[in-house]
Design a protein around this motif. Structure first.
Motif, PDB file in Angstrom:
ATOM      1  N   ILE B 114       0.849  -1.201   0.000  1.00  0.00           N
ATOM      2  CA  ILE B 114       0.000   0.000   0.000  1.00  0.00           C
ATOM      3  C   ILE B 114       0.885   1.252   0.000  1.00  0.00           C
ATOM      4  CG2 ILE B 114      -1.801   1.282   1.259  1.00  0.00           C
ATOM      5  CD1 ILE B 114      -2.776  -1.377   0.037  1.00  0.00           C
ATOM      6  N   ASP B 115       1.965   1.199   0.762  1.00  0.00           N
ATOM      7  CA  ASP B 115       2.886   2.350   0.830  1.00  0.00           C
ATOM      8  C   ASP B 115       3.381   2.748  -0.562  1.00  0.00           C
ATOM      9  OD1 ASP B 115       2.759   2.597   3.548  1.00  0.00           O
ATOM     10  OD2 ASP B 115       4.689   1.624   3.956  1.00  0.00           O
ATOM     11  N   ILE B 116       3.855   1.755  -1.298  1.00  0.00           N
ATOM     12  CA  ILE B 116       4.464   2.044  -2.601  1.00  0.00           C
ATOM     13  C   ILE B 116       3.380   2.301  -3.654  1.00  0.00           C
ATOM     14  CG2 ILE B 116       5.868   1.094  -4.497  1.00  0.00           C
ATOM     15  CD1 ILE B 116       7.614   1.344  -2.178  1.00  0.00           C
ATOM     16  N   ASN B 117       2.431   1.374  -3.728  1.00  0.00           N
ATOM     17  CA  ASN B 117       1.493   1.393  -4.865  1.00  0.00           C
ATOM     18  C   ASN B 117       0.393   2.438  -4.741  1.00  0.00           C
ATOM     19  OD1 ASN B 117       2.750  -0.802  -6.265  1.00  0.00           O
ATOM     20  ND2 ASN B 117       1.805  -2.231  -4.823  1.00  0.00           N
ATOM     21  N   LEU B 118       0.051   2.814  -3.521  1.00  0.00           N
ATOM     22  CA  LEU B 118      -1.028   3.795  -3.347  1.00  0.00           C
ATOM     23  C   LEU B 118      -0.528   5.098  -2.712  1.00  0.00           C
ATOM     24  CD1 LEU B 118      -3.957   4.684  -3.503  1.00  0.00           C
ATOM     25  CD2 LEU B 118      -4.382   3.449  -1.361  1.00  0.00           C
ATOM     26  N   ASP B 119       0.038   4.995  -1.521  1.00  0.00           N
ATOM     27  CA  ASP B 119       0.510   6.208  -0.847  1.00  0.00           C
ATOM     28  C   ASP B 119       1.516   6.947  -1.729  1.00  0.00           C
ATOM     29  OD1 ASP B 119      -0.991   5.101   1.149  1.00  0.00           O
ATOM     30  OD2 ASP B 119       0.612   4.952   2.634  1.00  0.00           O
ATOM     31  N   GLY B 120       2.356   6.186  -2.411  1.00  0.00           N
ATOM     32  CA  GLY B 120       3.377   6.798  -3.259  1.00  0.00           C
ATOM     33  C   GLY B 120       2.777   7.659  -4.363  1.00  0.00           C
ATOM     34  N   VAL B 121       1.632   7.229  -4.889  1.00  0.00           N
ATOM     35  CA  VAL B 121       0.962   8.000  -5.943  1.00  0.00           C
ATOM     36  C   VAL B 121       0.454   9.318  -5.360  1.00  0.00           C
ATOM     37  CG1 VAL B 121      -0.990   8.003  -7.558  1.00  0.00           C
ATOM     38  CG2 VAL B 121       0.358   5.909  -7.198  1.00  0.00           C
ATOM     39  N   PHE B 122      -0.141   9.227  -4.181  1.00  0.00           N
ATOM     40  CA  PHE B 122      -0.615  10.431  -3.491  1.00  0.00           C
ATOM     41  C   PHE B 122       0.536  11.394  -3.204  1.00  0.00           C
ATOM     42  CE2 PHE B 122      -1.002  12.085   0.985  1.00  0.00           C
ATOM     43  CZ  PHE B 122      -1.758  13.207   0.679  1.00  0.00           C
ATOM     44  N   TYR B 123       1.615  10.879  -2.643  1.00  0.00           N
ATOM     45  CA  TYR B 123       2.744  11.751  -2.279  1.00  0.00           C
ATOM     46  C   TYR B 123       3.321  12.453  -3.514  1.00  0.00           C
ATOM     47  CZ  TYR B 123       2.844   9.203   2.209  1.00  0.00           C
ATOM     48  OH  TYR B 123       2.521   8.647   3.407  1.00  0.00           O
ATOM     49  N   THR B 124       3.484  11.691  -4.577  1.00  0.00           N
ATOM     50  CA  THR B 124       4.120  12.269  -5.769  1.00  0.00           C
ATOM     51  C   THR B 124       3.208  13.310  -6.412  1.00  0.00           C
ATOM     52  OG1 THR B 124       5.435  10.284  -6.136  1.00  0.00           O
ATOM     53  CG2 THR B 124       5.087  11.716  -8.043  1.00  0.00           C
ATOM     54  N   CYS B 125       1.918  12.988  -6.535  1.00  0.00           N
ATOM     55  CA  CYS B 125       0.989  13.953  -7.146  1.00  0.00           C
ATOM     56  C   CYS B 125       0.889  15.205  -6.276  1.00  0.00           C
ATOM     57  CB  CYS B 125      -0.397  13.330  -7.338  1.00  0.00           C
ATOM     58  SG  CYS B 125      -0.431  12.043  -8.603  1.00  0.00           S
ATOM     59  N   ARG B 126       0.754  15.015  -4.972  1.00  0.00           N
ATOM     60  CA  ARG B 126       0.610  16.172  -4.080  1.00  0.00           C
ATOM     61  C   ARG B 126       1.821  17.103  -4.178  1.00  0.00           C
ATOM     62  NH1 ARG B 126       0.355  15.325   2.365  1.00  0.00           N
ATOM     63  NH2 ARG B 126       2.475  14.616   1.890  1.00  0.00           N
ATOM     64  N   ALA B 127       2.992  16.498  -4.248  1.00  0.00           N
ATOM     65  CA  ALA B 127       4.210  17.315  -4.311  1.00  0.00           C
ATOM     66  C   ALA B 127       4.325  18.040  -5.648  1.00  0.00           C
ATOM     67  CB  ALA B 127       5.433  16.421  -4.082  1.00  0.00           C
ATOM     68  N   ALA B 128       3.860  17.409  -6.717  1.00  0.00           N
ATOM     69  CA  ALA B 128       4.055  17.993  -8.055  1.00  0.00           C
ATOM     70  C   ALA B 128       3.018  19.060  -8.386  1.00  0.00           C
ATOM     71  CB  ALA B 128       4.007  16.882  -9.116  1.00  0.00           C
ATOM     72  N   ILE B 129       1.789  18.903  -7.913  1.00  0.00           N
ATOM     73  CA  ILE B 129       0.670  19.764  -8.347  1.00  0.00           C
ATOM     74  C   ILE B 129       0.982  21.266  -8.271  1.00  0.00           C
ATOM     75  CG2 ILE B 129      -1.684  20.508  -7.724  1.00  0.00           C
ATOM     76  CD1 ILE B 129      -2.191  17.455  -7.087  1.00  0.00           C
ATOM     77  N   PRO B 130       1.530  21.766  -7.157  1.00  0.00           N
ATOM     78  CA  PRO B 130       1.751  23.219  -7.101  1.00  0.00           C
ATOM     79  C   PRO B 130       2.727  23.717  -8.158  1.00  0.00           C
ATOM     80  CG  PRO B 130       2.111  22.187  -4.949  1.00  0.00           C
ATOM     81  CD  PRO B 130       1.948  21.082  -5.934  1.00  0.00           C
ATOM     82  N   HIS B 131       3.508  22.833  -8.714  1.00  0.00           N
ATOM     83  CA  HIS B 131       4.531  23.229  -9.689  1.00  0.00           C
ATOM     84  C   HIS B 131       4.124  22.928 -11.124  1.00  0.00           C
ATOM     85  CE1 HIS B 131       6.999  23.729  -6.176  1.00  0.00           C
ATOM     86  NE2 HIS B 131       6.791  22.470  -5.840  1.00  0.00           N
ATOM     87  N   MET B 132       2.901  22.449 -11.301  1.00  0.00           N
ATOM     88  CA  MET B 132       2.499  22.046 -12.660  1.00  0.00           C
ATOM     89  C   MET B 132       1.925  23.223 -13.430  1.00  0.00           C
ATOM     90  SD  MET B 132       1.004  18.198 -12.303  1.00  0.00           S
ATOM     91  CE  MET B 132       0.922  17.952 -14.087  1.00  0.00           C
ATOM     92  N   ARG B 133       2.310  23.293 -14.695  1.00  0.00           N
ATOM     93  CA  ARG B 133       1.798  24.353 -15.572  1.00  0.00           C
ATOM     94  C   ARG B 133       0.425  23.967 -16.117  1.00  0.00           C
ATOM     95  NH1 ARG B 133       7.393  26.069 -17.967  1.00  0.00           N
ATOM     96  NH2 ARG B 133       7.609  23.926 -18.646  1.00  0.00           N
ATOM     97  N   GLU B 134      -0.369  24.991 -16.450  1.00  0.00           N
ATOM     98  CA  GLU B 134      -1.656  24.768 -17.090  1.00  0.00           C
ATOM     99  C   GLU B 134      -1.436  24.003 -18.393  1.00  0.00           C
ATOM    100  OE1 GLU B 134      -4.100  28.202 -17.118  1.00  0.00           O
ATOM    101  OE2 GLU B 134      -5.664  27.253 -18.328  1.00  0.00           O
ATOM    102  N   GLY B 135      -2.341  23.062 -18.686  1.00  0.00           N
ATOM    103  CA  GLY B 135      -2.159  22.229 -19.874  1.00  0.00           C
ATOM    104  C   GLY B 135      -1.372  20.965 -19.575  1.00  0.00           C
ATOM    105  N   GLY B 136      -0.991  20.816 -18.299  1.00  0.00           N
ATOM    106  CA  GLY B 136      -0.239  19.628 -17.903  1.00  0.00           C
ATOM    107  C   GLY B 136      -1.135  18.407 -17.776  1.00  0.00           C
ATOM    108  N   SER B 137      -0.498  17.292 -17.504  1.00  0.00           N
ATOM    109  CA  SER B 137      -1.225  16.028 -17.513  1.00  0.00           C
ATOM    110  C   SER B 137      -0.566  15.045 -16.549  1.00  0.00           C
ATOM    111  CB  SER B 137      -1.188  15.489 -18.950  1.00  0.00           C
ATOM    112  OG  SER B 137      -1.776  14.235 -19.031  1.00  0.00           O
ATOM    113  N   ILE B 138      -1.407  14.383 -15.768  1.00  0.00           N
ATOM    114  CA  ILE B 138      -0.912  13.345 -14.863  1.00  0.00           C
ATOM    115  C   ILE B 138      -1.425  12.001 -15.371  1.00  0.00           C
ATOM    116  CG2 ILE B 138      -1.079  12.397 -12.516  1.00  0.00           C
ATOM    117  CD1 ILE B 138      -1.430  15.292 -11.502  1.00  0.00           C
TER     118      ILE B 138
END
Lengths: 256, 251
Positions: B114-138
């Motif tokens: 769960i740590d790697i497969n789920l929590d890791g997705v949350f952590y990475t997305c949360r950290a990246a979102i404030p730095h993402m430009r409009e028109g970006g894609s996850i």
């Protein structure tokens, strides 16, 4: 971009709207394109415009609901452009015969309207697929994409029951055929557009369309090109391991 | 490799980049002109991968990232921004796929998956979102297992199923500026499926059940992810695409 050089694509209902955009996108990607439409003038005009851009194109008229008409068109297309290896089952109708451009409620729908929608939207896909699959089997490759709809997956308070039933039918058609035809190197997929700004959509009352836009996460109507690019992806090498899928192009509406 | 998209001037952050799918994604995006931040638990392997793709390391930045650690995700996002200015694409490819029956599964095995497969997705997305430009894609990499379950992989399948609903929810939150979709690979040739193939008569049975009669290739996942990140998929958000040769046919 020449991802489709050497391919021959037949797109039904390509005189206008989404079908036209799908056919044009294939032409721009290098494919020879058969513009098949119920309306001969639209088919010929679309093909002439493509030819004027230096693309290989053929405009043909056929009623997809009539197998003999489809078979003759496919035969002519293959004789002119070579064996068809991409088929887009896009021809569709969505009658809005109720009051104020709304669907007829089921309890007022005429059996003949029901039958015509079934004939065009669902039997039409069978007819066209039936006509081209023997050639694809001989080639050992092929790409089939049908235009379904989010209305085939869930309740959309815009379309009639006939339209929803046929679009759901295309999903079963797609999934089953993917299993039958996969061993011959033929992939079978569908796209499920949401509200796309086309002549067909504009036949619906604008208040109903605006209500959909308001709850679509991307806050806009789709364009025919949005759907066309997804079809082009599905018929390209980029989607070589993708089969039996129904891909929403709906801006997040309904997330079916 | 045929690349059909122009990602020049845009930046990809990908976790689990050393895996066969992660590597194919990094290669494809690099060939399409993107800057690539390639992270992995194994830092030296990430560096080797980066040098393989881009010997001068002009457009590829390798980083250590344990997907299970929120601080690592924050550090990776920060490093990506410091080096390339912003983030346009996030692909969460880090995954852990181990065999264990539920009746015999330890707390630690469950937790780690769960740590790697789920929590890791949350952590990475949360950290990246404030730095993402409009028109970006996850694009979050889920799995066929997240849709139909998987024998002896309940922890993995549960996490991947959660990734699908996480992705749809995030699509709602980030629309209309950033699109979020998931890709669910079936059996893709690489080290991860070797054990599974051995348990199934060398995979012959599974291939027989696959309409396209073969395993997928990592580049066939990468091409679908590239499509989802491109403007060609500009009206697609909240979707999950299966890439499985027809092995799992369901909605």
């Amino acid at each position: 971009m020449s991802t489709h050089t050497g391919r021959v694509a037949l797109v039904t209902g390509s005189g206008r709207g989404i079908g036209r955009a799908i056919a044009d996108a294939h032409g721009a990607a290098g494919a020879a394109v058969v513009y098949l439409d119920h309306d001969p003038a639209l088919a010929e005009a679309a093909a002439a415009e493509a030819a004027a851009k230096g693309r290989k194109a053929l405009g043909l008229a056929a009623d997809v609901a009539d197998y003999a008409s489809v078979a003759a068109a496919c035969e002519k297309a293959a004789a002119t452009l070579g064996p068809i290896d991409v088929l887009i089952n896009n021809a569709g109708i969505s009658p809005k015969s109720g009051s104020d451009g709304k669907r007829a409620p089921m309890w007022e729908m005429s059996p003949s309207e029901w039958q015509r929608v079934l004939d065009v939207n669902l039997t039409g896909a069978f007819n066209c697929t039936r006509a081209v699959v023997p050639g694809m089997r001989e080639l050992g490759r092929g790409r089939i994409v049908s235009t379904s709809s989010v209305a085939g997956k869930t309740f959309c308070d815009i379309v009639g029951v006939h339209y929803a039933a046929t679009k759901a039918g295309l999903i079963g058609f797609t999934k089953h055929l993917a299993g039958e035809l996969g061993p011959f190197g033929i992939t079978v997929n569908a796209v499920a557009p949401g509200r796309i700004d086309t002549p067909l959509m504009r036949g619906t009352a604008s208040a109903a369309n605006d209500a959909v836009k308001a709850i679509t996460p991307l806050r806009r109507f789709g364009t025919a090109e949005d759907v066309a690019e997804t079809c082009l992806f599905l018929t390209s090498d980029a989607a070589s391991f993708v089969t039996a899928q129904v891909i929403d192009v709906a801006g997040g509406w309904l997330m079916t | 490799m045929t690349t059909t998209h122009d990602f020049s001037g845009r930046t990809l952050l990908i976790t689990g980049a050393v895996g066969s799918i992660g590597r194919a994604v990094a290669e494809r995006f690099f060939a399409s002109g993107a800057n690539c931040v390639v992270t992995d638990l194994d830092e030296s392997a990430a560096t080797a991968l980066a040098r393989d793709i881009d010997p001068g390391l002009t457009r590829v930045l390798p980083l250590a990232q344990d997907a299970a650690k929120p601080d690592d995700a924050a550090r990776a996002a920060k490093a990506a921004v410091e080096r390339f200015g912003a983030i346009d694409f996030v692909v969460t490819s880090a995954g852990l796929y181990r065999d264990a029956l539920v009746a015999e599964m330890s707390d630690a095995e469950w937790r780690r998956s769960i740590d790697i497969n789920l929590d890791g997705v949350f952590y990475t997305c949360r950290a990246a979102i404030p730095h993402m430009r409009e028109g970006g894609s996850i694009v979050n990499i889920a799995s066929m297992a997240g849709h139909r379950g998987s024998f002896a992989h309940a922890h993995y399948a549960a996490a991947k199923g959660a990734v699908l609903t996480f992705s749809r929810s995030l699509a709602l939150e980030l629309a209309p500026k950033i699109r979020v979709n998931a890709v669910s690979p079936g059996l893709i040739d690489g080290p991860m499926v070797q054990n599974l193939l051995q348990m199934n008569a060398g995979g012959a049975r599974l291939i027989e059940q696959t309409p396209l009669k073969r395993l997928g290739r990592p580049d066939e996942i990468a091409s679908v992810i590239a499509f989802l990140c491109s403007s060609d998929a500009g009206f697609m958000t909240g979707t999950s695409l299966h890439v499985n040769g027809g092995l799992h046919i369901a909605s």
